[in-house]
Motif scaffolding. Structure first.
Motif, short mmCIF file in Angstrom:
data_model
loop_
_atom_site.label_atom_id
_atom_site.label_comp_id
_atom_site.label_asym_id
_atom_site.label_seq_id
_atom_site.Cartn_x
_atom_site.Cartn_y
_atom_site.Cartn_z
N ASN A 1 0.69 -1.56 0.31
CA ASN A 1 -0.04 -0.52 0.39
C ASN A 1 0.96 0.88 0.20
O ASN A 1 0.45 2.59 0.59
N ILE A 2 1.86 1.19 -0.44
CA ILE A 2 2.99 2.01 -0.25
C ILE A 2 2.54 3.67 -1.19
O ILE A 2 3.23 4.36 0.04
N ASN A 3 2.26 3.42 -2.18
CA ASN A 3 1.01 5.03 -2.48
C ASN A 3 0.66 5.86 -1.18
O ASN A 3 0.45 7.55 -0.72
N ALA A 4 -0.43 5.17 -1.37
CA ALA A 4 -1.71 4.93 0.12
C ALA A 4 -1.04 5.80 1.52
O ALA A 4 -1.21 7.24 2.22
N MET B 1 2.47 6.11 1.59
CA MET B 1 3.34 7.84 2.55
C MET B 1 2.46 9.14 1.96
O MET B 1 2.96 10.01 2.23
N GLN B 2 1.56 9.09 1.88
CA GLN B 2 0.28 9.93 2.20
C GLN B 2 -0.18 10.72 2.51
O GLN B 2 -0.56 11.74 3.34
N ILE C 1 11.53 3.27 2.30
CA ILE C 1 11.61 4.04 0.88
C ILE C 1 13.01 3.28 0.14
O ILE C 1 12.74 2.67 -0.78
N PHE D 1 7.08 0.53 -5.86
CA PHE D 1 7.02 1.69 -6.25
C PHE D 1 5.84 1.04 -8.15
O PHE D 1 6.92 0.33 -8.25
#
Length: 64
Positions: free
Chosen positions: A33-36, A38-39, A55, A64
């Protein structure tokens, strides 16, 4: 229960209390769930070393 909002905080605790199994579990969740993650505010508030390790490991796993 680990979710997008608390994953970074749980990872931080796993690092602080040297809990390798918890760290591994949370890192796998974060990679999925990296993108979510990171937000989130929790990610933005992480210690720089922990953030960098996420990262770097994500890049190695091509998350990514």
């Amino acid at each position: 229960m680990v979710d997008v909002e608390n994953a970074a905080g749980i990872l931080s605790l796993a690092e602080r209390f040297n809990a390798p199994q918890l760290r591994k579990f949370v890192m796998e969740f974060i990679f999925a769930n990296i993108n979510a993650v990171m937000q989130t505010e929790g990610f933005k508030e992480l210690d720089r070393d922990v953030m960098n390790s996420i990262i770097l490991e994500a890049v190695k796993k091509q998350a990514f």
